[in-house]
Structures are given as C-alpha cells and as structure tokens.
Scaffold this active site. Structure first.
Site, PDB file in Angstrom:
ATOM      1  N   GLU A 146     -22.395  71.382 -50.738  1.00  0.00           N
ATOM      2  CA  GLU A 146     -21.072  70.758 -50.597  1.00  0.00           C
ATOM      3  C   GLU A 146     -21.293  69.247 -50.528  1.00  0.00           C
ATOM      4  O   GLU A 146     -22.039  68.766 -49.659  1.00  0.00           O
ATOM      5  CB  GLU A 146     -20.388  71.235 -49.309  1.00  0.00           C
ATOM      6  CG  GLU A 146     -19.876  72.658 -49.386  1.00  0.00           C
ATOM      7  CD  GLU A 146     -19.194  73.123 -48.093  1.00  0.00           C
ATOM      8  OE1 GLU A 146     -18.298  73.963 -48.178  1.00  0.00           O
ATOM      9  OE2 GLU A 146     -19.560  72.645 -46.996  1.00  0.00           O
ATOM     10  N   ASN A 178     -17.984  76.605 -44.097  1.00  0.00           N
ATOM     11  CA  ASN A 178     -18.052  76.900 -42.659  1.00  0.00           C
ATOM     12  C   ASN A 178     -16.689  77.107 -42.025  1.00  0.00           C
ATOM     13  O   ASN A 178     -16.575  77.743 -40.979  1.00  0.00           O
ATOM     14  CB  ASN A 178     -18.840  75.814 -41.925  1.00  0.00           C
ATOM     15  CG  ASN A 178     -20.327  76.061 -42.085  1.00  0.00           C
ATOM     16  OD1 ASN A 178     -20.745  77.183 -42.298  1.00  0.00           O
ATOM     17  ND2 ASN A 178     -21.114  75.013 -42.017  1.00  0.00           N
ATOM     18  N   SER A 228     -22.911  70.336 -40.654  1.00  0.00           N
ATOM     19  CA  SER A 228     -22.153  71.527 -41.041  1.00  0.00           C
ATOM     20  C   SER A 228     -20.663  71.335 -40.824  1.00  0.00           C
ATOM     21  O   SER A 228     -19.858  72.099 -41.339  1.00  0.00           O
ATOM     22  CB  SER A 228     -22.575  72.719 -40.176  1.00  0.00           C
ATOM     23  OG  SER A 228     -23.935  72.961 -40.273  1.00  0.00           O
ATOM     24  N   HIS A 255     -24.293  68.838 -47.944  1.00  0.00           N
ATOM     25  CA  HIS A 255     -24.392  70.021 -47.089  1.00  0.00           C
ATOM     26  C   HIS A 255     -25.064  71.176 -47.826  1.00  0.00           C
ATOM     27  O   HIS A 255     -24.456  71.841 -48.660  1.00  0.00           O
ATOM     28  CB  HIS A 255     -22.990  70.415 -46.601  1.00  0.00           C
ATOM     29  CG  HIS A 255     -23.002  71.525 -45.609  1.00  0.00           C
ATOM     30  ND1 HIS A 255     -21.971  72.420 -45.476  1.00  0.00           N
ATOM     31  CD2 HIS A 255     -23.925  71.909 -44.700  1.00  0.00           C
ATOM     32  CE1 HIS A 255     -22.260  73.290 -44.531  1.00  0.00           C
ATOM     33  NE2 HIS A 255     -23.448  72.991 -44.042  1.00  0.00           N
TER      34      HIS A 255
HETATM   35  N1  NAD Z   1     -29.053  76.249 -39.641  1.00  0.00           N
HETATM   36  C1  NAD Z   1     -28.221  76.341 -40.655  1.00  0.00           C
HETATM   37  O1  NAD Z   1     -28.003  77.417 -41.210  1.00  0.00           O
HETATM   38  C2  NAD Z   1     -27.543  75.113 -41.183  1.00  0.00           C
HETATM   39  C3  NAD Z   1     -26.968  75.162 -42.466  1.00  0.00           C
HETATM   40  C4  NAD Z   1     -26.399  73.997 -42.980  1.00  0.00           C
HETATM   41  C5  NAD Z   1     -26.386  72.832 -42.229  1.00  0.00           C
HETATM   42  N2  NAD Z   1     -26.941  72.820 -40.975  1.00  0.00           N
HETATM   43  C6  NAD Z   1     -26.928  71.572 -40.240  1.00  0.00           C
HETATM   44  O2  NAD Z   1     -28.216  70.986 -40.392  1.00  0.00           O
HETATM   45  C7  NAD Z   1     -28.527  70.228 -39.204  1.00  0.00           C
HETATM   46  C8  NAD Z   1     -29.836  70.714 -38.645  1.00  0.00           C
HETATM   47  O3  NAD Z   1     -29.723  72.075 -38.291  1.00  0.00           O
HETATM   48  P1  NAD Z   1     -31.014  72.997 -38.134  1.00  0.00           P
HETATM   49  O4  NAD Z   1     -30.531  74.389 -38.120  1.00  0.00           O
HETATM   50  O5  NAD Z   1     -32.064  72.594 -39.121  1.00  0.00           O
HETATM   51  O6  NAD Z   1     -31.507  72.583 -36.649  1.00  0.00           O
HETATM   52  P2  NAD Z   1     -32.959  72.764 -36.005  1.00  0.00           P
HETATM   53  O7  NAD Z   1     -32.746  72.861 -34.563  1.00  0.00           O
HETATM   54  O8  NAD Z   1     -33.726  73.844 -36.691  1.00  0.00           O
HETATM   55  O9  NAD Z   1     -33.699  71.377 -36.366  1.00  0.00           O
HETATM   56  C9  NAD Z   1     -33.301  70.129 -35.876  1.00  0.00           C
HETATM   57  C10 NAD Z   1     -34.488  69.194 -35.942  1.00  0.00           C
HETATM   58  O10 NAD Z   1     -34.045  67.870 -35.588  1.00  0.00           O
HETATM   59  C11 NAD Z   1     -35.105  67.285 -34.874  1.00  0.00           C
HETATM   60  N3  NAD Z   1     -34.636  66.136 -34.122  1.00  0.00           N
HETATM   61  C12 NAD Z   1     -33.949  66.093 -32.944  1.00  0.00           C
HETATM   62  N4  NAD Z   1     -33.754  64.817 -32.554  1.00  0.00           N
HETATM   63  C13 NAD Z   1     -34.303  64.032 -33.508  1.00  0.00           C
HETATM   64  C14 NAD Z   1     -34.430  62.640 -33.681  1.00  0.00           C
HETATM   65  N5  NAD Z   1     -33.941  61.773 -32.788  1.00  0.00           N
HETATM   66  N6  NAD Z   1     -35.074  62.177 -34.771  1.00  0.00           N
HETATM   67  C15 NAD Z   1     -35.595  63.030 -35.678  1.00  0.00           C
HETATM   68  N7  NAD Z   1     -35.504  64.370 -35.579  1.00  0.00           N
HETATM   69  C16 NAD Z   1     -34.872  64.866 -34.507  1.00  0.00           C
HETATM   70  C17 NAD Z   1     -35.634  68.410 -33.998  1.00  0.00           C
HETATM   71  O11 NAD Z   1     -36.928  68.097 -33.480  1.00  0.00           O
HETATM   72  C18 NAD Z   1     -35.625  69.570 -34.974  1.00  0.00           C
HETATM   73  O12 NAD Z   1     -36.848  69.671 -35.685  1.00  0.00           O
HETATM   74  C19 NAD Z   1     -27.334  70.381 -38.264  1.00  0.00           C
HETATM   75  O13 NAD Z   1     -26.457  69.297 -38.450  1.00  0.00           O
HETATM   76  C20 NAD Z   1     -26.714  71.680 -38.743  1.00  0.00           C
HETATM   77  O14 NAD Z   1     -25.348  71.755 -38.434  1.00  0.00           O
HETATM   78  C21 NAD Z   1     -27.522  73.932 -40.429  1.00  0.00           C
END
Ligand code: NAD
Length: 341
Positions: free
Chosen positions: A203, A241, A172, A191
C-alpha cells in the site's frame, strides 16, 4: 537475476574514486542502463553511487524485526539493490540479518533459490545502528507501531540524511501526515505485508503533504521489486488493516465468548470464506501487539465503538502472548519464528 551493469555498480559501491581501476575511470562508469560520466564526481573524496538512472539502489531499513527483516530480504533478492538494515544497535540488526540468512538457506534447501543467488542476496545486506542509513536514497522505517517512537526516528533521520532521501514508513495504521509534519518534509507510506518477501501487495500511502510524484516514484520502486502497489490516501488502517484487524479482533471476541475453539474458528473461515489461513492464526502471524495497536488507532481516530479492541486481545498482549514472535498467541509454536512463516 542480477544484471551485469548492476554488478558493476555494486562493485563500486562505497569505493573511493582512487580505488576505481584507471581503465574505467578514464572513460565512464558503465552501468546496465546508463553511462555515468565520472568527471561529474572527480573532485569528490568518496564516490557513493546510490542511483542507477534515477533508480535508487541503496535502501535503508530502520528496525530489524519481523517486517524490517522481511523488507530487507525483499530488496536484497532483486537486481542492483543494496540494503542497510538498522536497529537500536548493530547486534540487534545482525540478529535480523541472521534471520534473513536462515530464510534464504531454507529457500535453497527447498530448491526455490540457487545457492549463488542466496549468497548474493545475503551479501547485499549490511547492518548497523540507524546512523548507517545516512547515505541511502530511500529509508523505510519499520520500528514498533508507536507514533512517538516513529517521530523520534524520522527526526534522527532528518538530521543525518540528505534532503533528497525519500522517507517512507511501513506503519500499519498511523498517520503519514502527522509524521511528515513533525519533520517538515514529505513522508510516504510504504506498507508491506507479512511475510514481506512473499506478499505481493504494497500500500503506497499519500499523506496531506506527500507530492503525487513521490507516490508514483515509490510505486515504481515497489513494482521494480516485483510487488503490486495500490495507492491510498492517508486514513487510519489504510485499506487492508481497516478490514483485517477488525476481523482478527472479532475472532478474539468469538473465542472469548466460548462459542467455538480456536482451531474451529480458523477452520470455519478457511473453508467457509475461502481464506488461506484463519483469523486467529493470522493474528499470531501479524503479532497481537500490532493487531492491538491497529485497533487502538482505528478506535481513537474514528471514535466508532465497532473498532473497540477486545479485552482478550489486550490481556494477551499484556501477558506477552504476541503470537509467533514470542512462541505463543492464540496457538502455540514450537520455536520462536521471527519471520512468522
Ligand atoms: N507484523 C506485521 O505483520 C506487520 C505488517 C505490516 C506492517 N507492520 C508494521 O511494521 C512495523 C514493525 O512491526 P514488526 O512486526 O516488524 O515489529 P517487531 O517488534 O518485530 O520489530 C520492531 C523492531 O524495531 C526495533 N526498534 C525499536 N526501537 C528502535 C529504534 N529506536 N531504532 C531502531 N530500531 C528500533 C526493535 O528492536 C525491533 O527489532 C510496525 O509499524 C508495524 O505496525 C507490521
């Protein structure tokens, strides 16, 4: 709709050459758009078809959380894509797939998708540990918003994936340039927004070392799955963001000052600014840990105090009040809803 060529392609996915019927092997493998001369692959022990006329058909997604699952679903419902959803272990990845299955079932119940299409989408998703993404044409990293962890993931991928695999990150806010420098190969930002199956924007972020052709290629993939790509240069928070996270942060500040209740803050922005949801509900949907991480990056990269994370946001994250994914954030939620919608 899955076109017949892609179904043929899918049928042969991961099959050995010897498993392909002689009638087809004799000539060529006919896909929707191309004829792939099998002679080219004849001497390979295993035929893995990951491209369809330059179109990448096997997508690896690392991290089966809110975003990884959503991204996997977004590809799975589109013609010809196979998805390998990975997490720290297969059980975690399976949990992500179960969430997708439930989301697809809900779409069928609501009459927004046929049972056949939902079953085809579910069947297009495979799960495993990160190593299962080794033969994907495009790998999208979607683990926690932590630079060290993301670097670890890309180093692991660089060891197991071929040189042509496109490395993309769903970060993000973190620097694409820094991620690319750590693996000494191009990385591109892809993104998606939450919920990824629904939100149209992607993005496409170019770091210092991202070739323009790679940006165009990834934009074309985004278009292919029905998204609208917007290209942007690497900078903290990219476009959305940089504007959105400070709004959630400011709303937390207004709440902390006791100026209005949480529902009223959200109602004000819905009715006064025509936003479809209020900033506090949006923060809960995104995940307050993600919002905090974005604010920290904006603050540390710019040094500008206007991006200072509000102490309430920090306190809530420390207390595990992350929003929908933990059942409580600025608002309370009946059931823990990983998809956030
Ligand atoms: N939540 C949002 O609205 C949003 C929107 C756009 C982008 N993002 C970005 O997407 C990414 C993920 O966010 P999220 O909200 O899905 O988080 P989340 O916490 O829901 O999921 C993260 C996942 O990563 C896994 N993980 C952790 N360590 C790992 C590893 N070593 N190998 C494989 N998997 C591993 C976890 O087990 C978990 O299932 C972040 O970079 C976040 O900034 C989030």
């Amino acid at each position: 709709m899955k076109d017949s060529g892609n179904i043929i392609l899918r049928l042969f996915f991961n099959r050995t050459v010897s498993e392909i019927p002689a009638s087809i092997k004799k000539n060529n493998l006919q896909t929707g758009k191309d004829v792939i001369p099998l002679g080219l692959f004849g001497n390979l022990a295993t035929l893995r078809i990951c491209m369809n006329g330059g179109k990448i058909v096997k997508i690896g997604v690392i991290g089966a959380g809110t975003m990884g699952s959503g991204i996997a679903q977004a590809f799975s419902v589109c013609a010809g894509y196979e998805v390998v959803l990975c997490d720290v272990n297969k059980d975690y990845a399976e949990r992500g797939r179960a969430g997708i299955r439930a989301a697809l079932d809900k779409l069928v119940e609501k009459g927004k998708m046929t049972r056949t299409a939902a079953d085809a989408a579910a069947a297009a998703i495979h799960t495993g540990p990160n190593s299962a993404a080794s033969d994907c044409g495009l790998v999208i990293e979607a683990v926690l918003e932590n630079m060290d962890l993301k670097k670890e993931i890309f180093k692991e991928l660089a060891e197991i994936c071929g040189p042509d695999t496109i490395f993309a990150t769903n970060t993000s806010s973190l620097s694409i340039t820094e991620l690319a420098a750590c693996v000494k190969r191009p990385v591109v930002g892809m993104h998606f927004f939450n919920p990824a199956p629904v939100m149209k924007l992607v993005e496409v972020v170019a770091g210092l070392f991202t070739p323009p052709e790679l940006v165009s290629r990834v934009s074309a993939i985004a278009l292919d799955i029905g998204k609208t790509p917007v290209e942007v240069k690497d900078s903290a928070g990219f476009l959305v963001n940089r504007m959105l996270a400070p709004m959630v942060n400011e709303a937390a500040g207004i709440l902390a000052e006791g100026l209005a209740s949480a529902p009223d803050i959200d109602t004000a922005m819905k009715l006064g600014a025509n936003h479809p949801m209020g900033p506090l509900a949006l923060g809960d949907l995104i995940g307050l840990d993600v919002c905090l991480a974005v604010m920290e990056v904006l603050y540390s990269e710019s040094g500008d105090p206007k991006y200072r994370p509000h102490p309430l946001l920090r306190k809530m994250v420390r207390g595990g009040l992350l929003g929908r994914k933990t059942g409580r954030g600025f608002f309370e939620y009946q059931a823990v809803d990983k998809k956030g919608c």
